[in-house]
Design a protein around this motif. Structure first.
Motif, mmCIF file in Angstrom:
data_model
loop_
_atom_site.group_PDB
_atom_site.id
_atom_site.type_symbol
_atom_site.label_atom_id
_atom_site.label_comp_id
_atom_site.label_asym_id
_atom_site.label_seq_id
_atom_site.Cartn_x
_atom_site.Cartn_y
_atom_site.Cartn_z
ATOM 1 N N ASP A 118 0.829 -1.199 0.000
ATOM 2 C CA ASP A 118 0.000 0.000 0.000
ATOM 3 C C ASP A 118 0.870 1.258 0.000
ATOM 4 O OD1 ASP A 118 -2.353 -1.580 0.196
ATOM 5 O OD2 ASP A 118 -1.979 -1.799 2.344
ATOM 6 N N ALA A 119 0.528 2.191 -0.871
ATOM 7 C CA ALA A 119 1.238 3.473 -0.896
ATOM 8 C C ALA A 119 0.789 4.297 0.304
ATOM 9 C CB ALA A 119 0.941 4.220 -2.192
ATOM 10 N N PRO A 120 1.714 4.775 1.125
ATOM 11 C CA PRO A 120 1.333 5.531 2.319
ATOM 12 C C PRO A 120 0.895 6.951 1.971
ATOM 13 C CG PRO A 120 3.703 5.507 2.110
ATOM 14 C CD PRO A 120 3.170 4.648 0.977
ATOM 15 N N ALA A 121 0.185 7.559 2.879
ATOM 16 C CA ALA A 121 -0.172 8.972 2.752
ATOM 17 C C ALA A 121 1.011 9.783 3.248
ATOM 18 C CB ALA A 121 -1.427 9.274 3.562
ATOM 19 N N THR A 122 1.729 10.444 2.347
ATOM 20 C CA THR A 122 2.977 11.132 2.696
ATOM 21 C C THR A 122 2.907 12.643 2.541
ATOM 22 O OG1 THR A 122 3.807 10.805 0.449
ATOM 23 C CG2 THR A 122 4.406 9.132 2.088
ATOM 24 N N CYS A 123 1.907 13.160 1.832
ATOM 25 C CA CYS A 123 1.836 14.594 1.554
ATOM 26 C C CYS A 123 1.203 15.316 2.740
ATOM 27 C CB CYS A 123 1.031 14.854 0.290
ATOM 28 S SG CYS A 123 0.942 16.601 -0.164
ATOM 29 N N ALA A 124 1.951 16.229 3.348
ATOM 30 C CA ALA A 124 1.488 16.926 4.548
ATOM 31 C C ALA A 124 0.424 17.960 4.193
ATOM 32 C CB ALA A 124 2.659 17.600 5.246
ATOM 33 N N LEU A 125 -0.732 17.869 4.841
ATOM 34 C CA LEU A 125 -1.838 18.801 4.610
ATOM 35 C C LEU A 125 -1.903 19.881 5.677
ATOM 36 C CD1 LEU A 125 -4.595 16.281 3.473
ATOM 37 C CD2 LEU A 125 -2.960 17.570 2.086
ATOM 38 N N GLY A 126 -0.917 19.923 6.534
ATOM 39 C CA GLY A 126 -0.832 20.952 7.557
ATOM 40 C C GLY A 126 0.614 21.116 7.958
ATOM 41 N N VAL A 127 0.847 21.889 9.017
ATOM 42 C CA VAL A 127 2.202 22.068 9.527
ATOM 43 C C VAL A 127 2.194 21.891 11.037
ATOM 44 C CG1 VAL A 127 2.832 23.633 7.667
ATOM 45 C CG2 VAL A 127 1.942 24.568 9.804
ATOM 46 N N ARG A 142 -10.957 23.791 3.500
ATOM 47 C CA ARG A 142 -12.086 24.396 2.804
ATOM 48 C C ARG A 142 -13.269 23.441 2.734
ATOM 49 N NH1 ARG A 142 -7.837 26.517 -1.189
ATOM 50 N NH2 ARG A 142 -7.637 28.724 -0.649
ATOM 51 N N LEU A 143 -13.166 22.311 3.388
ATOM 52 C CA LEU A 143 -14.220 21.291 3.371
ATOM 53 C C LEU A 143 -15.109 21.505 4.588
ATOM 54 C CD1 LEU A 143 -11.871 18.314 2.499
ATOM 55 C CD2 LEU A 143 -13.331 19.574 0.909
ATOM 56 N N SER A 144 -16.131 22.273 4.426
ATOM 57 C CA SER A 144 -16.984 22.642 5.552
ATOM 58 C C SER A 144 -17.587 21.402 6.200
ATOM 59 C CB SER A 144 -18.096 23.571 5.071
ATOM 60 O OG SER A 144 -18.937 23.931 6.134
ATOM 61 N N GLY A 145 -17.394 21.319 7.503
ATOM 62 C CA GLY A 145 -17.992 20.214 8.253
ATOM 63 C C GLY A 145 -17.258 18.907 8.133
ATOM 64 N N ILE A 146 -16.134 18.860 7.402
ATOM 65 C CA ILE A 146 -15.374 17.620 7.216
ATOM 66 C C ILE A 146 -14.008 17.801 7.859
ATOM 67 C CG2 ILE A 146 -14.324 16.046 5.554
ATOM 68 C CD1 ILE A 146 -16.516 16.801 3.590
ATOM 69 N N ARG A 147 -13.625 16.893 8.730
ATOM 70 C CA ARG A 147 -12.295 16.927 9.335
ATOM 71 C C ARG A 147 -11.329 16.222 8.386
ATOM 72 N NH1 ARG A 147 -10.000 16.507 14.607
ATOM 73 N NH2 ARG A 147 -7.795 17.076 14.295
ATOM 74 N N PRO A 148 -10.438 16.960 7.753
ATOM 75 C CA PRO A 148 -9.553 16.331 6.767
ATOM 76 C C PRO A 148 -8.476 15.496 7.437
ATOM 77 C CG PRO A 148 -8.937 18.612 7.064
ATOM 78 C CD PRO A 148 -10.172 18.397 7.908
ATOM 79 N N PRO A 149 -7.882 14.576 6.696
ATOM 80 C CA PRO A 149 -6.742 13.827 7.240
ATOM 81 C C PRO A 149 -5.528 14.739 7.339
ATOM 82 C CG PRO A 149 -7.033 13.312 4.924
ATOM 83 C CD PRO A 149 -8.181 14.178 5.309
ATOM 84 N N ARG A 150 -4.540 14.315 8.105
ATOM 85 C CA ARG A 150 -3.316 15.107 8.237
ATOM 86 C C ARG A 150 -2.383 14.912 7.044
ATOM 87 N NH1 ARG A 150 -1.965 17.223 12.822
ATOM 88 N NH2 ARG A 150 -0.933 18.598 11.334
ATOM 89 N N PHE A 151 -2.526 13.788 6.359
ATOM 90 C CA PHE A 151 -1.664 13.474 5.219
ATOM 91 C C PHE A 151 -2.509 12.881 4.101
ATOM 92 C CE2 PHE A 151 1.004 13.425 8.945
ATOM 93 C CZ PHE A 151 2.137 14.113 8.534
ATOM 94 N N ALA A 152 -2.051 13.084 2.866
ATOM 95 C CA ALA A 152 -2.755 12.571 1.699
ATOM 96 C C ALA A 152 -1.821 11.667 0.903
ATOM 97 C CB ALA A 152 -3.227 13.719 0.813
ATOM 98 N N PRO A 153 -2.371 10.649 0.226
ATOM 99 C CA PRO A 153 -1.527 9.849 -0.676
ATOM 100 C C PRO A 153 -1.110 10.691 -1.868
ATOM 101 C CG PRO A 153 -3.835 9.249 -0.911
ATOM 102 C CD PRO A 153 -3.770 10.197 0.249
ATOM 103 N N ALA A 154 0.026 10.361 -2.437
ATOM 104 C CA ALA A 154 0.580 11.155 -3.534
ATOM 105 C C ALA A 154 -0.385 11.237 -4.716
ATOM 106 C CB ALA A 154 1.914 10.555 -3.987
ATOM 107 N N GLU A 155 -1.121 10.168 -4.980
ATOM 108 C CA GLU A 155 -1.995 10.147 -6.145
ATOM 109 C C GLU A 155 -3.144 11.147 -6.037
ATOM 110 O OE1 GLU A 155 -4.503 6.252 -4.543
ATOM 111 O OE2 GLU A 155 -3.314 6.138 -6.369
ATOM 112 N N LEU A 156 -3.446 11.616 -4.809
ATOM 113 C CA LEU A 156 -4.509 12.601 -4.602
ATOM 114 C C LEU A 156 -3.987 13.881 -3.967
ATOM 115 C CD1 LEU A 156 -7.380 10.278 -3.274
ATOM 116 C CD2 LEU A 156 -7.020 11.102 -5.605
#
Length: 982
Positions: A430-439, A512-526
């Protein structure tokens, strides 16, 4: 189509098929169409389909659901005829007219007359089972949908009658609202209702502007028939079942196709991107269409889920409908696994459209007491702080921050959008979620956090707050004394940065996703979609500009392959059609620029593994002291030469040091020529020895050089490849290769061209790691020496303990060569090779002048060679090759018992080959399948490539530090590919 239209009564839309008397159906065939044959039920959701086999060909008798009217059926037939003219290469179910000249005939059933048609049987197989769909197959589906949409665009728009309204995506919300309450699983029903309402809210603003035309409405894996391509992949060849034909949004054609991809093995939201790109290339998508595409996929999946359940309840005897339930729910789960807004941004990125929202987020500083620039940690694959596998430590990020703070920094931070090496996973498909969506901000002191703008506070965790205002949501974690929920003004204190695990850490994220708690990291493909939905919050912490060296999804570096092709000779090929950008290695692992870890089952150059710290340290230290050429006098070149001779039989006492295996073979041949006064050489067919003039001349592999046999100089003579699996002599008869080769040498002597040398890999590498027949080298060496020639063992690939059972390949044959060539493993990737021979042979070279290599035997190269030998000994890597290699070969042999594509498993230790054949009797090479399997294995995190002249053998020559866990991962990945497709 601005709002979802009302539907007629459900009882009229979905009616179960009445029982069909097959005898009556056969009579209708004979009477109305003049056709007699054997009927077989094909199954269907709502119609009744029979395949009719006749002596002259096959047909499909299609008995329509009572809800279908004859006008709709005639329209379908006209559309098929139109497509046949527009797309002559596409296989289609054209209708046959009855005796009265009509395409629609009538069959009397218990509940009334049923409309029937006789259609051409479309050869090929649908791909609706769960097998993996490779990107080229998905692209083929998308291209087909685009071609059909483009071809039908000039048909007059007609309203979709009867049950077709059920599948019109403009009706999807009404269908779901009507059917969901009837489902027995209330939890699933509620999920579908909620998802469809949210999706429709995204479609509604664009509904009036979307182009409308006649569409097929069901270009899916179930209705597209395929033929296997050369590599065994199912490629679209035709389309069937026009029952959903009617007016609809053009983009709905693509949405339906994409949805059908989502239930396949290993599929996820990003799996549809090749279909979208291929559709767009045929029929370009407008911005409005891109904005609604993913919401329509959600709606289509929702309709499938609720209608499938309803059909199963309504018609419990319909095995076809019941069997579809799991895959229909899998499509829904995949469709809602990522927010539609994220997927829309990703789709725009895939088609080269600019992001919709790129402006920086304004606001006051979160930490007013923190002034000036806040330096960033480098957690990327390029980081110099994460060598020697430090990135695998789960606490590496915190440790780097602690080091920076201990050095006097007031604060440090991480980077938004960075693909973090510290998130890389190994030994997993499985490809891990590596892209940081926060700091994260690491602070020396517990500073106060203040609201950057006015809004409303909610608490999502004991130490976490979400601030909602006019802009994106601000998500904070790591607060002590967090303020109470409710309205806040800009600048109001929100709490103090908490101390956790020895550090004050504040986590900051925007959404920007109202009402949705986003993940801290995203897979590279997304990553492109997620980073647009979760913008960079760095400006709330520091005044620093965009981080230098940051790797973002849309960075110019993603076009590195184009730059390579412009400046780097393309004859220097690269692995894979779309190669990952490999930027780091450690032991048996490779890591690409997006933090994806791969198991390296291929790299026989790095015998110790990648990034070996002892080797790195030795090179660093020696380069600081001295690097020059071997005509100077220094210790390391002597020590390396002595160590090499100690590993070989006593007579092999003299060493030449060169830069590569090609140079080593070239020099070995020149030594033989000088020592014997001759030039003729006997080489084994299907072998590769190098690219210099002499080494290329004796290379006979047509995989490396298609002209290898025809362009061979007259002084090179060949003997048959001693391939005991597929050569001239197989199995127990393979003993014949030795006497035949010896006889060939004797005949050369008789012809007046006695050989100067016989050259052979002592373990047949190019064929895929295959042992020579027992006694082969002994017989051929005796014949060569009787002719006055020398015996050269090319150990470039097999030497240095790779066999496990022996350090040198020639030991397995019980012989001693006159000259040994070695490279690759000798330098673990550093350009280093050697030729070891007897003193009198080495001295004979003086008749040709003197030998010199600028870098061969330099102080740095010599130290590298010594460090490699030390690590081989100290880490017991030959024993590891023996033990792990035995385990791996046993596991591969188990696979061969279950997968007929595996014809044989060759080799010993970690010098193995898995040979793929289309037929175990004829041994037809599965060349194209092997290439495709390697591509699929790469997707599962394994790097491996084909070898042999037939390119049908997996070359398995990993670093000798390979672990059992990694070996098992490789076997599991290969099993997955052979089971579920490639």
């Amino acid at each position: 189509m601005g709002s979802s239209p009302a539907l007629p009564a459900l009882g009229w839309l979905v009616r179960p098929m009445p029982p069909i008397d097959e005898a009556a159906a056969a009579a209708l065939l004979a009477e109305r169409f003049g056709v007699r044959g054997v009927l077989r039920d094909l199954g269907s959701q709502q119609d009744r389909n029979y395949r009719v086999r006749t002596a002259t060909g096959d047909y499909v008798l299609k008995i329509a659901n009572p809800a279908s009217g004859p006008d709709a059926l005639r329209t379908q037939c006209a559309a098929v005829d139109h497509l046949a003219d527009a797309l002559p290469g596409l296989r289609l179910p054209r209708a046959h007219r009855g005796a009265d000249g009509e395409v629609v005939q009538w069959l009397t059933a218990e509940d009334g007359d049923l409309a029937c048609r006789l259609l051409d049987y479309v050869p090929g197989e649908p791909i609706m089972d769960s097998r993996h769909l490779a990107p080229p197959v998905v692209a083929g589906l998308g291209e087909l949908a685009g071609c059909i949409a483009a071809a039908l665009a000039d048909l007059a728009v007609v309203e979709q009658p009867g049950p077709g309204r059920l599948w019109d995506l403009s009706c999807a919300p009404a269908v779901i609202e009507a059917l969901a309450p009837r489902l027995p699983d209330r939890a699933r029903a509620d999920r579908v209702l909620a998802a469809s309402r949210a999706a429709w809210a995204l479609v509604r603003p664009y509904a009036q502007a979307l182009p409308v035309q006649v569409i097929h409405g069901d270009v899916t894996d179930n209705n597209v028939v395929c033929e296997p391509g050369p590599d065994g992949r199912p490629m679209p060849a035709g389309v069937i079942d026009f029952g959903d034909l009617g007016a609809g949004w053009t983009v709905a054609e693509l949405a339906v196709t994409c949805t059908s991809v989502l239930h396949h093995h290993g599929a996820g939201p990003a799996s549809v991107l090749p279909a979208v790109q291929a559709f767009h290339a045929v029929r370009p998508l407008g911005d409005e269409e891109l904005a609604v595409l993913w919401p329509l996929i959600v709606l289509r999946a929702g309709v499938l889920a609720v209608n499938g359940q309803h059909d199963a309840l309504l018609d419990p005897g319909n095995a076809y409908a019941s069997a579809a339930l799991d895959r229909e729910w899998a499509m829904f789960e995949a469709a809602v696994s990522v927010p539609a807004e994220v997927m829309t941004a990703q789709l725009r990125h895939a088609l080269g459209r600019p992001p919709v929202r790129t402006a920086p987020v304004p606001g006051h500083r979160l930490l007013p007491a923190l002034s000036g620039d806040v330096p960033a940690l480098d957690l990327s694959v390029h980081s110099d702080d994460l060598h020697a596998g430090r990135w695998l430590d789960p606490h590496a990020q915190r440790a780097l921050a602690a080091d920076a703070l201990a050095a006097g920094r007031v604060a440090v931070r991480t980077r938004h959008g960075e693909f973090r090496l510290t998130r890389t996973a190994v030994d997993t498909p499985d490809a891990p979620a590596t892209c940081a969506l926060g700091v994260e901000a690491y602070l020396a002191e517990p500073l106060e956090v203040r609201a950057p703008w006015a809004g409303t506070i909610t608490r999502h965790a004991a130490d976490g707050l979400t601030l909602t205002g006019d802009g994106p949501d601000l998500v904070l974690d790591g607060l002590d004394g967090a303020c109470e929920p409710g309205p806040v003004e800009a600048g109001r204190p929100l709490g103090t940065v908490a101390r956790r695990d020895g550090a004050h850490v504040l986590s900051v994220q925007l959404s920007r996703l109202s009402g949705i708690r986003p993940p801290r990291f995203a897979p590279a493909e997304l990553a492109a979609g997620w980073t647009e939905s979760c913008p960079d919050p760095t400006s709330l912490l520091t005044d620093a500009d965009t981080d230098a060296g940051e790797v973002r999804p849309d960075a110019p570096g993603t076009r590195l392959l184009e730059r390579r092709d412009r400046s780097f000779a393309t004859v220097q090929e690269h692995y894979f059609a779309a190669p990952p950008r490999i930027e780091r290695g450690w032991r048996q692992y490779l890591v690409d620029a997006e933090g994806r870890g791969y198991l390296d089952m291929l790299n026989n150059v790095t015998i110790l593994g990648h990034g070996h710290p002892a080797l790195s340290d030795a090179v660093h230290q020696q380069w600081q002291r001295l690097n020059t050429n071997s005509r100077f006098h220094y210790a390391s070149v002597v020590e390396l030469s002595e160590r090499l001779t100690e590993l070989l039989p006593a007579d092999l006492d003299t060493v030449f040091l060169v830069n590569s295996g090609s140079e080593a073979v070239d020099l070995a041949l020149r030594l033989a020529w000088a020592a014997t006064g001759r030039q003729d050489v006997v080489a084994v067919e299907e072998a590769y020895h190098g690219w210099t003039y002499a080494s290329d001349a004796v290379s006979t592999s047509v995989a490396d050089n298609p002209n290898a046999l025809s362009s061979r100089p007259s002084w090179v003579h060949t003997v048959a490849a001693p391939n005991s699996y597929r050569g001239r002599h197989r199995g127990a008869e393979s003993w014949r290769y030795g006497p035949e080769a010896a006889d060939r040498i004797a005949r050369l002597v008789q012809q007046g061209t006695p050989p100067a040398a016989f050259l052979c890999e002592p373990y047949y590498g190019n064929a895929g790691g295959m042992a020579l027949p027992d006694g082969y080298l002994k017989q051929v060496y005796e014949a060569t020496r009787a002719a006055g020639g020398l015996c050269i063992a090319d150990e470039v690939q097999v030497g240095y303990g790779r066999l496990g059972s022996h350090f040198w390949g020639f030991e397995q044959q019980g012989v001693v060569p006159d000259i040994v060539t070695v490279a690759k493993a000798m330098g673990n990737g550093h350009p280093l090779g050697a030729v070891i021979t007897r003193r009198e042979i080495a001295d004979a070279y003086r008749t040709q002048g003197y030998f010199f290599s600028s870098a061969g035997g330099s102080p740095v190269s010599s130290v590298v060679g010594l460090a490699v030998l030390d690590a081989l000994r100290d880490e017991e890597l030959q024993a590891n090759a023996r033990d792990v290699g035995r385990h791996l070969k046993d596991r591969l042999l188990e696979l061969a018992e279950r997968h007929p594509l595996i014809g044989a498993v060759h080799g010993s230790g970690l010098y193995l080959g898995v040979e793929f054949v289309r037929d175990r009797t004829t041994l037809e090479p599965a060349r194209e399948e092997t290439a495709a399997i390697c591509e699929r294995l790469r997707e599962l995190g394994v790097i491996v490539q084909p070898t042999s002249d037939r390119q049908c053998v997996l070359k398995i020559k990993p670093p000798l530090c390979l672990s059992r866990k990694s070996a098992d991962l490789f076997v599991a990945a290969l099993d997955d590919v052979l089971t579920h497709g490639w």
